[in-house]
Motif scaffolding. Sequence first.
Motif, PDB file in Angstrom:
ATOM      1  N   TYR A   1       0.828  -1.214   0.000  1.00  0.00           N
ATOM      2  CA  TYR A   1       0.000   0.000   0.000  1.00  0.00           C
ATOM      3  C   TYR A   1       0.854   1.252   0.000  1.00  0.00           C
ATOM      4  O   TYR A   1       1.961   1.271   0.545  1.00  0.00           O
ATOM      5  CB  TYR A   1      -0.900   0.051   1.247  1.00  0.00           C
ATOM      6  N   LYS A   2       0.271   2.309  -0.596  1.00  0.00           N
ATOM      7  CA  LYS A   2       0.829   3.655  -0.415  1.00  0.00           C
ATOM      8  C   LYS A   2       0.030   4.278   0.717  1.00  0.00           C
ATOM      9  O   LYS A   2      -1.116   3.881   0.958  1.00  0.00           O
ATOM     10  CB  LYS A   2       0.628   4.480  -1.684  1.00  0.00           C
ATOM     11  N   ILE A   3       0.604   5.285   1.379  1.00  0.00           N
ATOM     12  CA  ILE A   3      -0.120   5.877   2.508  1.00  0.00           C
ATOM     13  C   ILE A   3      -1.471   6.449   2.061  1.00  0.00           C
ATOM     14  O   ILE A   3      -2.477   6.365   2.766  1.00  0.00           O
ATOM     15  CB  ILE A   3       0.734   6.930   3.257  1.00  0.00           C
ATOM     16  N   GLU A   4      -1.515   6.981   0.814  1.00  0.00           N
ATOM     17  CA  GLU A   4      -2.794   7.584   0.373  1.00  0.00           C
ATOM     18  C   GLU A   4      -3.866   6.536   0.053  1.00  0.00           C
ATOM     19  O   GLU A   4      -5.022   6.881  -0.214  1.00  0.00           O
ATOM     20  CB  GLU A   4      -2.600   8.572  -0.797  1.00  0.00           C
ATOM     21  N   ASN A   5      -3.508   5.247   0.080  1.00  0.00           N
ATOM     22  CA  ASN A   5      -4.544   4.207  -0.035  1.00  0.00           C
ATOM     23  C   ASN A   5      -5.368   4.116   1.253  1.00  0.00           C
ATOM     24  O   ASN A   5      -6.453   3.549   1.268  1.00  0.00           O
ATOM     25  CB  ASN A   5      -3.926   2.824  -0.304  1.00  0.00           C
ATOM     26  N   PHE A   6      -4.822   4.650   2.351  1.00  0.00           N
ATOM     27  CA  PHE A   6      -5.515   4.530   3.643  1.00  0.00           C
ATOM     28  C   PHE A   6      -6.482   5.682   3.891  1.00  0.00           C
ATOM     29  O   PHE A   6      -6.236   6.822   3.458  1.00  0.00           O
ATOM     30  CB  PHE A   6      -4.499   4.463   4.795  1.00  0.00           C
ATOM     31  N   TYR A   7      -7.562   5.361   4.575  1.00  0.00           N
ATOM     32  CA  TYR A   7      -8.549   6.361   5.009  1.00  0.00           C
ATOM     33  C   TYR A   7      -8.680   6.229   6.522  1.00  0.00           C
ATOM     34  O   TYR A   7      -8.727   5.106   7.045  1.00  0.00           O
ATOM     35  CB  TYR A   7      -9.893   6.131   4.302  1.00  0.00           C
ATOM     36  N   LEU A   8      -8.700   7.384   7.198  1.00  0.00           N
ATOM     37  CA  LEU A   8      -8.715   7.397   8.658  1.00  0.00           C
ATOM     38  C   LEU A   8     -10.048   7.906   9.167  1.00  0.00           C
ATOM     39  O   LEU A   8     -10.573   8.906   8.663  1.00  0.00           O
ATOM     40  CB  LEU A   8      -7.618   8.334   9.174  1.00  0.00           C
ATOM     41  N   ALA A   9     -10.584   7.193  10.140  1.00  0.00           N
ATOM     42  CA  ALA A   9     -11.813   7.661  10.786  1.00  0.00           C
ATOM     43  C   ALA A   9     -11.447   8.304  12.108  1.00  0.00           C
ATOM     44  O   ALA A   9     -10.615   7.775  12.857  1.00  0.00           O
ATOM     45  CB  ALA A   9     -12.758   6.488  11.013  1.00  0.00           C
ATOM     46  N   TYR A  10     -12.058   9.462  12.393  1.00  0.00           N
ATOM     47  CA  TYR A  10     -11.883  10.150  13.677  1.00  0.00           C
ATOM     48  C   TYR A  10     -13.232  10.215  14.369  1.00  0.00           C
ATOM     49  O   TYR A  10     -14.235  10.530  13.747  1.00  0.00           O
ATOM     50  CB  TYR A  10     -11.354  11.579  13.455  1.00  0.00           C
ATOM     51  N   SER A  11     -13.213   9.888  15.643  1.00  0.00           N
ATOM     52  CA  SER A  11     -14.435   9.933  16.418  1.00  0.00           C
ATOM     53  C   SER A  11     -14.161  10.807  17.642  1.00  0.00           C
ATOM     54  O   SER A  11     -13.229  10.513  18.395  1.00  0.00           O
ATOM     55  CB  SER A  11     -14.788   8.493  16.807  1.00  0.00           C
ATOM     56  N   GLY A  12     -14.925  11.897  17.791  1.00  0.00           N
ATOM     57  CA  GLY A  12     -14.649  12.847  18.868  1.00  0.00           C
ATOM     58  C   GLY A  12     -13.241  13.396  18.768  1.00  0.00           C
ATOM     59  O   GLY A  12     -12.597  13.646  19.791  1.00  0.00           O
ATOM     60  N   GLY A  13     -12.734  13.528  17.553  1.00  0.00           N
ATOM     61  CA  GLY A  13     -11.391  14.071  17.331  1.00  0.00           C
ATOM     62  C   GLY A  13     -10.269  13.062  17.466  1.00  0.00           C
ATOM     63  O   GLY A  13      -9.111  13.361  17.166  1.00  0.00           O
ATOM     64  N   ASN A  14     -10.574  11.833  17.891  1.00  0.00           N
ATOM     65  CA  ASN A  14      -9.515  10.821  18.078  1.00  0.00           C
ATOM     66  C   ASN A  14      -9.506   9.817  16.927  1.00  0.00           C
ATOM     67  O   ASN A  14     -10.576   9.396  16.474  1.00  0.00           O
ATOM     68  CB  ASN A  14      -9.760  10.026  19.368  1.00  0.00           C
ATOM     69  N   PRO A  15      -8.284   9.412  16.503  1.00  0.00           N
ATOM     70  CA  PRO A  15      -8.219   8.379  15.460  1.00  0.00           C
ATOM     71  C   PRO A  15      -8.893   7.111  15.981  1.00  0.00           C
ATOM     72  O   PRO A  15      -8.552   6.637  17.069  1.00  0.00           O
ATOM     73  CB  PRO A  15      -6.724   8.151  15.239  1.00  0.00           C
ATOM     74  N   SER A  16      -9.867   6.583  15.216  1.00  0.00           N
ATOM     75  CA  SER A  16     -10.644   5.469  15.763  1.00  0.00           C
ATOM     76  C   SER A  16     -10.790   4.301  14.781  1.00  0.00           C
ATOM     77  O   SER A  16     -11.301   3.242  15.162  1.00  0.00           O
ATOM     78  CB  SER A  16     -12.028   5.962  16.162  1.00  0.00           C
ATOM     79  N   GLY A  17     -10.367   4.483  13.558  1.00  0.00           N
ATOM     80  CA  GLY A  17     -10.483   3.376  12.617  1.00  0.00           C
ATOM     81  C   GLY A  17      -9.782   3.698  11.316  1.00  0.00           C
ATOM     82  O   GLY A  17      -9.434   4.859  11.054  1.00  0.00           O
ATOM     83  N   CYS A  18      -9.557   2.664  10.526  1.00  0.00           N
ATOM     84  CA  CYS A  18      -8.931   2.898   9.218  1.00  0.00           C
ATOM     85  C   CYS A  18      -9.312   1.792   8.252  1.00  0.00           C
ATOM     86  O   CYS A  18      -9.874   0.752   8.650  1.00  0.00           O
ATOM     87  CB  CYS A  18      -7.406   2.981   9.343  1.00  0.00           C
ATOM     88  N   MET A  19      -9.041   2.032   6.992  1.00  0.00           N
ATOM     89  CA  MET A  19      -9.173   0.992   5.953  1.00  0.00           C
ATOM     90  C   MET A  19      -8.263   1.400   4.798  1.00  0.00           C
ATOM     91  O   MET A  19      -7.905   2.583   4.675  1.00  0.00           O
ATOM     92  CB  MET A  19     -10.620   0.883   5.455  1.00  0.00           C
ATOM     93  N   ALA A  20      -7.893   0.422   3.981  1.00  0.00           N
ATOM     94  CA  ALA A  20      -7.115   0.721   2.778  1.00  0.00           C
ATOM     95  C   ALA A  20      -7.989   0.413   1.571  1.00  0.00           C
ATOM     96  O   ALA A  20      -8.674  -0.618   1.551  1.00  0.00           O
ATOM     97  CB  ALA A  20      -5.848  -0.128   2.745  1.00  0.00           C
ATOM     98  N   LEU A  21      -7.991   1.318   0.586  1.00  0.00           N
ATOM     99  CA  LEU A  21      -8.748   1.092  -0.651  1.00  0.00           C
ATOM    100  C   LEU A  21      -7.770   1.076  -1.821  1.00  0.00           C
ATOM    101  O   LEU A  21      -6.975   2.001  -1.979  1.00  0.00           O
ATOM    102  CB  LEU A  21      -9.776   2.203  -0.875  1.00  0.00           C
ATOM    103  N   VAL A  22      -7.847   0.018  -2.621  1.00  0.00           N
ATOM    104  CA  VAL A  22      -6.960  -0.069  -3.792  1.00  0.00           C
ATOM    105  C   VAL A  22      -7.785  -0.426  -5.030  1.00  0.00           C
ATOM    106  O   VAL A  22      -8.854  -1.036  -4.918  1.00  0.00           O
ATOM    107  CB  VAL A  22      -5.835  -1.119  -3.597  1.00  0.00           C
ATOM    108  N   ASP A  23      -7.286  -0.035  -6.198  1.00  0.00           N
ATOM    109  CA  ASP A  23      -8.065  -0.289  -7.411  1.00  0.00           C
ATOM    110  C   ASP A  23      -7.565  -1.518  -8.183  1.00  0.00           C
ATOM    111  O   ASP A  23      -7.969  -1.761  -9.306  1.00  0.00           O
ATOM    112  CB  ASP A  23      -8.095   0.951  -8.305  1.00  0.00           C
ATOM    113  N   HIS A  24      -6.671  -2.285  -7.550  1.00  0.00           N
ATOM    114  CA  HIS A  24      -6.161  -3.501  -8.197  1.00  0.00           C
ATOM    115  C   HIS A  24      -5.741  -4.465  -7.092  1.00  0.00           C
ATOM    116  O   HIS A  24      -5.116  -4.041  -6.119  1.00  0.00           O
ATOM    117  CB  HIS A  24      -4.951  -3.141  -9.074  1.00  0.00           C
ATOM    118  N   ASP A  25      -6.111  -5.738  -7.263  1.00  0.00           N
ATOM    119  CA  ASP A  25      -5.791  -6.705  -6.216  1.00  0.00           C
ATOM    120  C   ASP A  25      -5.467  -8.054  -6.851  1.00  0.00           C
ATOM    121  O   ASP A  25      -6.242  -9.006  -6.766  1.00  0.00           O
ATOM    122  CB  ASP A  25      -6.998  -6.824  -5.268  1.00  0.00           C
TER     123      ASP A  25
END
Length: 412
Positions: free
Chosen positions: A50-74
């Motif tokens: 993965y490249k870092i920009e493949n990742f998406y970060l979720a923030y809950s109440g301002g705190n990092p709380s989750g992530c996922m990676a999205l890619v267009d080829h697997d």
Amino acid sequence: MNEITIRQAQTEDILVVESILFDAVNWLNEIGQPLWGADEVSWDALSRNYKIENFYLAYSGGNPSGCMALVDHDPFFWPDVNKGESLFMHKLAVTKSARKSGVADALIEYFKKQGTERGIKTLRLDTHALRPKLRAFYERHGFVFVKIKIFAGDRHTAFYIHTLPDSVLAENKSSWNKMADSWFGVTALPTYGCLCPNEDELHLFPDLNGKKVLDIGCGSGHSLKWCGDHGSAELWGLDLSGRQLENAGKYLRDNNYKPKLFCSPMEQNPGLPQDYFDVVYSIYAIGWTMDLPGTFKLIASYLKSGGIFIFSWDHPFMHCVEAKDGQLMFSGSYYNAEPFSFQKGGNPVTLLNRRLSDYINALADAGFSVERVVEETDLAVLEREVEFSSDYYAPSKAKQFPLSLIVKAKKP
Ligand SMILES: C[S@@+](CC[C@H](N)C(=O)[O-])C[C@H]1O[C@@H](n2cnc3c(N)ncnc32)[C@H](O)[C@@H]1O
């Protein structure tokens, strides 16, 4: 509940991605359900795929709380899918403190939004096949199970796919607009489909005198004219394609009918009345829906109590049986629920493959009682000698199984 925001990761977020994934790894180990090793989620390991920009970060109440990676080829998990054809999700993780707070749901919705914005028709993911709760989570979000594969001896992996209706409908609409003029009266009542008995033989429709009818996927309006010619008092039609409706409107007005036509996907109600129609029917159009259960529920809502719903479509064997070298063979799986994209008249379209049970169960879930299922080939074809042919709608195929399925159901 805290507000959840999601953003794409940047270079300076590497430690955040790692910390979320380490947190999830520790928590899963704590509850005795290990998923990844800590070594698999260090940036050192992740950066191989993965490249870092493949990742998406979720923030809950301002705190990092989750992530996922999205890619267009697997190519490892989905080697048959070309780059850019689908969007793949990996490493969905939620921190221990944010669990059960909606972060995973928000990430899945964001995944769908990303796919729609990129004009992609399918989302895909793989997950641990022996974790029923995890699988139920994806299934609740509309992901359809495709297959299980075992990697490295004991990694039971379940594959899931989700079709993004908006992307498919936009493409199908554009293609049907281009094809409309060459589909003028091609499949229309009394014809139900291909090499199968027609309405003059089957008599599935009730007496139409004075009745209100609605045609789902009315195309060029030829079936509506047939209903008008049989005495229907009101002719209503719905179609995805504006061009089909222009043709239908002109054709019906030229024949002295005043139809009410709606340009809409059948998956939505564009303002059709409830508990109103005596008969709703669909001749070779229902299979285009991206949401069969939802469409059947809408159709049930349009019908009066005691109203009749009749539809015809390709028999489900058509998507998996091929005629080749003088033989009929299963060329694919009857269970294959993956969307099927192909060129129709040179235009790209996408359909979902379905089993007979998908139709019958969706009718039952919409409250219908099934009155008749027709799986027949026209007698004239059965009785005559035919040459073997590999054509999609070949008579030699029709001698062995019905090419079209016709179903009549009633709203109690
Ligand atoms: C084979 S034609 C139907 C012929 C028509 N029923 C008749 O009797 O003349 C299929 C029609 O389905 C329409 N269609 C495709 N996808 C649709 C959708 N999601 N919602 C409504 N109509 C759709 C197409 O625009 C096309 O007019």
